[in-house]
Motif scaffolding. Structure first.
Motif, PDB file in Angstrom:
ATOM      1  N   ALA A  34      -8.368  -7.358  -2.801  1.00  0.00           N
ATOM      2  CA  ALA A  34      -7.558  -8.210  -1.928  1.00  0.00           C
ATOM      3  C   ALA A  34      -6.199  -7.605  -1.616  1.00  0.00           C
ATOM      4  O   ALA A  34      -5.580  -7.946  -0.608  1.00  0.00           O
ATOM      5  CB  ALA A  34      -7.376  -9.589  -2.570  1.00  0.00           C
ATOM      6  N   THR A  35      -5.725  -6.691  -2.465  1.00  0.00           N
ATOM      7  CA  THR A  35      -4.399  -6.089  -2.251  1.00  0.00           C
ATOM      8  C   THR A  35      -4.475  -4.668  -1.700  1.00  0.00           C
ATOM      9  O   THR A  35      -3.441  -4.068  -1.422  1.00  0.00           O
ATOM     10  CB  THR A  35      -3.612  -6.068  -3.571  1.00  0.00           C
ATOM     11  N   ARG A  64      -9.212 -11.691   0.787  1.00  0.00           N
ATOM     12  CA  ARG A  64      -7.888 -12.282   0.550  1.00  0.00           C
ATOM     13  C   ARG A  64      -7.922 -13.807   0.648  1.00  0.00           C
ATOM     14  O   ARG A  64      -7.287 -14.504  -0.143  1.00  0.00           O
ATOM     15  CB  ARG A  64      -6.867 -11.726   1.550  1.00  0.00           C
ATOM     16  N   ALA A 220      -2.389 -13.097  -2.790  1.00  0.00           N
ATOM     17  CA  ALA A 220      -2.781 -13.911  -1.641  1.00  0.00           C
ATOM     18  C   ALA A 220      -2.577 -15.379  -1.966  1.00  0.00           C
ATOM     19  O   ALA A 220      -3.067 -15.871  -2.985  1.00  0.00           O
ATOM     20  CB  ALA A 220      -4.242 -13.648  -1.284  1.00  0.00           C
TER      21      ALA A 220
END
Length: 263
Positions: A34-35, A64, A220
């Motif tokens: 997600a990052t 995310r 997120a």
């Protein structure tokens, strides 16, 4: 339990289950982090590779959004559980523990209510910006009051009932009286409070993201994502719409579940 729910509540429960399933299993359906940034795929529209597209750093929006929903649902569950335990315990103790304890807890509630709930949460969040656990403590500090009021009012009424008086005369302890008389009367009222409390917890965390004292990047979080994506509403309107829609759906699910029970 399920048969006692209205059609509206079942709709809310079904929607919430779908959201929980996406939050848990969604990241497993696509590989990635997600990052993780990919500057070669900035603002990519939804396609076969990126099902919900990518954001302004090339991060996968499918993953995310699932991570952000996990965070929101975890906050809601923890706040509801903690607030219910503290509020019900304090409410029953206030109603059964004597005048001084009742007055003391009532004074504490009055002090907490002296400030609007969101302002109090904002103060706590500003102490340690970005701390999930500080937000959890702050929101729980506000929400236990509703459980306290309901539990206290119900218990005060029941303490004078013939059933409770009979149990006391027969020598039963407070724990038995709570399980036999107080809890069956309190429990049905907690469902609605918990449903709306979960929605409020999610909205509070999202609101703090709007002023950058909530969850901090690169994590997120729905509110923070809305703020981050707003500058791109003309170039990538779908990017702003996704966290807005997800936030609206999870709050809608909680509100539908909070509708009154059927008799």
């Amino acid at each position: 339990m399920i048969s006692s729910l209205s059609r509206t509540q079942k709709t809310g429960a079904g929607l919430l289950l779908l959201l929980v399933a996406y939050a848990i299993f969604g990241p497993m359906l696509q590989n990635g982090d997600a990052t993780a940034q990919d500057l070669n795929h900035i603002l990519t529209p939804p396609n076969s590779e990126f099902w919900l597209g990518t954001d302004h750093f090339g991060r996968n929006m499918w993953i995310r959004l699932a991570d952000a929903l996990q965070l929101s649902l975890m906050m809601a569950a923890l706040c509801v559980l903690t607030s219910a335990v503290i509020g019900v315990t304090a409410g029953v103790l206030a109603a059964t523990g004597g005048r001084w304890l009742d007055r003391g807890l009532d004074a504490l509630v009055t002090m907490i209510l002296a400030l609007p709930g969101l302002v109090l949460v904002l103060i706590f969040a500003a102490i340690v910006p970005g701390s999930f656990w500080m937000l959890y403590v702050a929101i729980s500090l506000i929400q236990w009051i509703e459980y306290f009021r309901v539990s206290r009012a119900i218990t005060q009424r029941l303490t004078r009932s013939p059933e409770v008086q009979s149990s006391k005369l027969m020598g039963f302890g407070q724990w038995y009286i709570f399980r036999r008389h107080y809890w069956p009367a309190i429990a049905p009222q907690l469902f609605t409070i918990a449903a709306f409390g979960a929605a409020n917890a999610i909205l509070m965390m999202a609101s703090l993201g709007f002023v950058y004292v909530g969850i901090q990047p690169p994590l997120a979080e729905l509110g923070l994502m809305i703020v981050e994506h707003f500058p791109y509403y003309s170039d990538a309107p779908w990017l702003l719409a996704q966290p807005l829609l997800l936030l609206a759906l999870v709050v809608l699910a909680c509100h539908l579940m909070g509708r009154g029970r059927t008799q």
